[in-house]
Design a protein around this motif. Sequence first.
Motif, PDB file in Angstrom:
ATOM      1  N   HIS A 122      -7.534  -0.578  -2.380  1.00 35.23           N
ATOM      2  CA  HIS A 122      -6.935  -1.782  -2.962  1.00 35.23           C
ATOM      3  C   HIS A 122      -6.908  -1.696  -4.486  1.00 35.23           C
ATOM      4  CE1 HIS A 122      -5.869  -5.960  -3.490  1.00 35.23           C
ATOM      5  NE2 HIS A 122      -6.902  -6.105  -4.303  1.00 35.23           N
ATOM      6  N   LEU A 123      -8.020  -1.268  -5.081  1.00 38.44           N
ATOM      7  CA  LEU A 123      -8.065  -1.131  -6.543  1.00 38.44           C
ATOM      8  C   LEU A 123      -7.081  -0.071  -7.028  1.00 38.44           C
ATOM      9  CD1 LEU A 123     -11.889  -1.451  -7.223  1.00 38.44           C
ATOM     10  CD2 LEU A 123     -10.099  -3.142  -7.658  1.00 38.44           C
ATOM     11  N   HIS A 124      -6.952   1.009  -6.275  1.00 42.00           N
ATOM     12  CA  HIS A 124      -5.997   2.068  -6.625  1.00 42.00           C
ATOM     13  C   HIS A 124      -4.580   1.504  -6.634  1.00 42.00           C
ATOM     14  CE1 HIS A 124      -5.086   6.295  -7.219  1.00 42.00           C
ATOM     15  NE2 HIS A 124      -4.063   6.137  -6.406  1.00 42.00           N
ATOM     16  N   ARG A 125      -4.261   0.687  -5.623  1.00 39.16           N
ATOM     17  CA  ARG A 125      -2.932   0.058  -5.563  1.00 39.16           C
ATOM     18  C   ARG A 125      -2.729  -0.894  -6.730  1.00 39.16           C
ATOM     19  NH1 ARG A 125      -3.912  -0.898   0.192  1.00 39.16           N
ATOM     20  NH2 ARG A 125      -4.743  -2.881  -0.469  1.00 39.16           N
ATOM     21  N   GLU A 126      -3.731  -1.741  -6.997  1.00 36.92           N
ATOM     22  CA  GLU A 126      -3.573  -2.763  -8.017  1.00 36.92           C
ATOM     23  C   GLU A 126      -3.550  -2.193  -9.433  1.00 36.92           C
ATOM     24  OE1 GLU A 126      -2.723  -5.944  -7.436  1.00 36.92           O
ATOM     25  OE2 GLU A 126      -2.614  -5.177  -5.400  1.00 36.92           O
ATOM     26  N   GLN A 127      -4.085  -1.002  -9.642  1.00 37.79           N
ATOM     27  CA  GLN A 127      -4.035  -0.382 -10.966  1.00 37.79           C
ATOM     28  C   GLN A 127      -2.683   0.260 -11.228  1.00 37.79           C
ATOM     29  OE1 GLN A 127      -7.375   2.248 -10.822  1.00 37.79           O
ATOM     30  NE2 GLN A 127      -8.840   0.640 -11.304  1.00 37.79           N
ATOM     31  N   SER A 128      -1.863   0.383 -10.218  1.00 33.64           N
ATOM     32  CA  SER A 128      -0.551   0.999 -10.374  1.00 33.64           C
ATOM     33  C   SER A 128       0.498  -0.066 -10.690  1.00 33.64           C
ATOM     34  CB  SER A 128      -0.165   1.727  -9.076  1.00 33.64           C
ATOM     35  OG  SER A 128       1.196   2.059  -9.100  1.00 33.64           O
ATOM     36  N   ALA A 129       0.987  -0.058 -11.916  1.00 33.04           N
ATOM     37  CA  ALA A 129       2.011  -1.028 -12.315  1.00 33.04           C
ATOM     38  C   ALA A 129       3.292  -0.809 -11.520  1.00 33.04           C
ATOM     39  CB  ALA A 129       2.292  -0.912 -13.815  1.00 33.04           C
ATOM     40  N   ASN A 130       3.638   0.455 -11.265  1.00 34.91           N
ATOM     41  CA  ASN A 130       4.852   0.753 -10.490  1.00 34.91           C
ATOM     42  C   ASN A 130       4.753   0.183  -9.085  1.00 34.91           C
ATOM     43  OD1 ASN A 130       5.947   2.156 -12.620  1.00 34.91           O
ATOM     44  ND2 ASN A 130       5.405   4.167 -11.822  1.00 34.91           N
ATOM     45  N   TYR A 131       3.625   0.421  -8.429  1.00 33.98           N
ATOM     46  CA  TYR A 131       3.445  -0.086  -7.069  1.00 33.98           C
ATOM     47  C   TYR A 131       3.550  -1.608  -7.048  1.00 33.98           C
ATOM     48  CZ  TYR A 131       1.404  -1.189  -2.566  1.00 33.98           C
ATOM     49  OH  TYR A 131       1.201  -1.696  -1.312  1.00 33.98           O
ATOM     50  N   ARG A 132       2.910  -2.280  -8.019  1.00 32.08           N
ATOM     51  CA  ARG A 132       2.958  -3.743  -8.065  1.00 32.08           C
ATOM     52  C   ARG A 132       4.380  -4.244  -8.259  1.00 32.08           C
ATOM     53  NH1 ARG A 132      -1.312  -3.184 -11.682  1.00 32.08           N
ATOM     54  NH2 ARG A 132       0.016  -4.002 -13.313  1.00 32.08           N
ATOM     55  N   LYS A 133       5.158  -3.561  -9.109  1.00 31.12           N
ATOM     56  CA  LYS A 133       6.553  -3.970  -9.317  1.00 31.12           C
ATOM     57  C   LYS A 133       7.348  -3.874  -8.021  1.00 31.12           C
ATOM     58  CE  LYS A 133       7.324  -2.702 -14.155  1.00 31.12           C
ATOM     59  NZ  LYS A 133       8.063  -1.779 -15.032  1.00 31.12           N
ATOM     60  N   VAL A 134       7.190  -2.739  -7.322  1.00 29.53           N
ATOM     61  CA  VAL A 134       7.931  -2.550  -6.075  1.00 29.53           C
ATOM     62  C   VAL A 134       7.471  -3.556  -5.034  1.00 29.53           C
ATOM     63  CG1 VAL A 134       8.414  -0.932  -4.198  1.00 29.53           C
ATOM     64  CG2 VAL A 134       8.381  -0.114  -6.552  1.00 29.53           C
TER      65      VAL A 134
END
Length: 194
Positions: A122-134
Amino acid sequence: MSSEAVPEDTAPSAPKYGQMLGPEANGMLVLEEFTIDPAAARREQRGFPLALATFALTMRRFLAFRLFIAVVAIGNLPLFLLSSGWEIYAISLTLVVAVHAAISWLNRQEPKIRQRRMLELHLHREQSANYRKVRDAVKYVIDAPARMNESLYLELLAAKRVALHLAVGTVALLDTSDDAAWKVRIVREIPRAT
């Protein structure tokens, strides 16, 4: 200074959401458009699979440990039944106590470790700005945030096109022609009348 005015229809403009793209787009309606960082996306193509593989490896290790415990417990039964002598009974009793202790430890530790690994994902996902945008664009457009996951994001980066909602023809397209910023478009494909 030139007095010539640039005609409005040839002036560059921002995309108009909800408008049909040009004829070369084959009937696509733009629902959302944004850019992602190419350098971060390239790093994430290695980082996301590594994080997923670490989680899967941990779960496989727990399964292997459970299977090993089961084999030891089952192997102990013939040793106990087919042998005579107090030494064999002592070894058998020791194995039973060890199996019980291992199962108890596993039942206490597995949920904690699973939760820790899921938190790391979850932290790995949330640290990714690209993933959050998508993810946020998918949530906004099709109102199904659970549909967006790491696998879908990685598929978008690898294949440059991924289906989001097949029933209505919603897809995400990745344009990597500009090395400064990759463009993601979420579009709806409008079927052509024949």
